[in-house]
Scaffold this motif. Structure first.
Motif: not given
Length: 302
Positions: A1-25
């Motif tokens: 799925m699409r999400a906006i993730i943290a990128t501590p080592d690159a400006d501006p500190g975040y970027r859109p990316d593909e990430v795994p689906e969340p698993v609900a407890g």
């Protein structure tokens, strides 16, 4: 799925990316996210989050999967939620951190309520009865500030709203502020309660205005500047004053429902100051950090 993730080592500190689906407890619901909001600290301090972490905390959407325990909203229900990882197509949130949205409401605008609404509500509630008391709100043009002004006025407080410039004062009187001032130095009379969101030089100035027995809630630091208290300024004879750090957002479901009820009754206006696609996050973040947004940023997850 699409999400906006943290990128501590690159400006501006975040970027859109593909990430795994969340698993609900078993005690969580899986939400198909339609709208999210942006809190000041989420973009200002994005680098403080672990690399790859999905950012965001406030979301509105439909329940895709109900909790296995049977608690919480049903599949298909519209909900407002407060939980980590909100800036994504889907998010898993604890059942006690969501509230079902009543039919007939504008679901999108409710996405700006969770963090700022619960913070302002719980800080003011912890102070005790506010009727007839003088409540000072700093950074009143922001999200927490606009909610705090309305909540305090709604229970009979006398509300003084402080803003950084005349252009930021617009609309605060209509939200219930008895007085709107530019700069905290314009205030001479004591206040009983302070909702402080600016930090820096404003924090000790607000402390100086606090009456004996008064409470200052430090719940934001928008200035990004350090605060310096004069020697002995925290000591006084008579009733003690209190400075509290407030950020409790645990199990917010019932408070989210309460805030929505206030919106439904017309007693609270959701502080939407900017709206656009989440593809425009850079633009929205620049406006928010540049203090060009009166209230909160609302993003549509399209």
């Amino acid at each position: 799925m699409r999400a906006i993730i943290a990128t501590p080592d690159a400006d501006p500190g975040y970027r859109p990316d593909e990430v795994p689906e969340p698993v609900a407890g078993p005690d969580q619901v899986l939400i198909d996210v339609e709208h999210v909001s942006v809190n000041h600290g989420e973009v200002r301090y994005a680098r403080a989050f672990p690399s790859g972490a999905v950012l965001g905390h406030d979301a509105v959407g439909r329940v895709l999967r109900a909790a296995e325990t049977g608690a919480g909203p049903r599949v298909g229900a519209w909900v407002v939620a407060l939980g980590a990882g909100a800036w994504a197509n889907r998010v898993a949130v604890d059942v006690d951190a969501v509230a079902e949205i009543p039919s007939g409401m504008d679901v999108a605008e409710l996405a700006v309520l969770p963090t700022v609404g619960v913070t302002a509500l719980r800080a003011l509630r912890s102070t005790g009865p506010l009727h007839g008391r003088r409540v000072l709100v700093t950074g009143a043009s922001g999200g927490v500030g606009r909610i705090a002004v309305q909540l305090a006025r709604g229970v009979g407080a006398e509300v003084i709203a402080v803003v950084g410039s005349a252009s930021r004062a617009a609309g605060l009187a209509s939200l219930g502020a008895n007085e709107v001032v530019v700069g905290i130095d314009a205030i001479d009379d004591e206040v009983d309660v302070v909702v402080e969101t600016v930090g820096g030089v404003v924090l000790p100035a607000a402390w100086r205005l606090l009456s004996p027995g008064g409470v200052l809630h430090s719940i934001g630091w928008a200035s990004g500047e350090p605060a310096t208290f004069p020697v002995n300024s925290t000591f006084a004879f008579g009733a003690a004053r209190s400075l509290r750090s407030f950020g409790d957002v645990t199990s917010p479901g019932e408070d989210l429902a309460h805030l929505m009820d206030l919106v439904r009754k017309g007693a609270l206006r959701a502080p939407v100051g900017w709206r656009g696609s989440w593809r425009r996050l850079d633009e929205a973040a620049a406006a928010l950090l540049g203090r060009r947004v009166a209230g909160k940023v609302l993003l549509d997850v399209d």
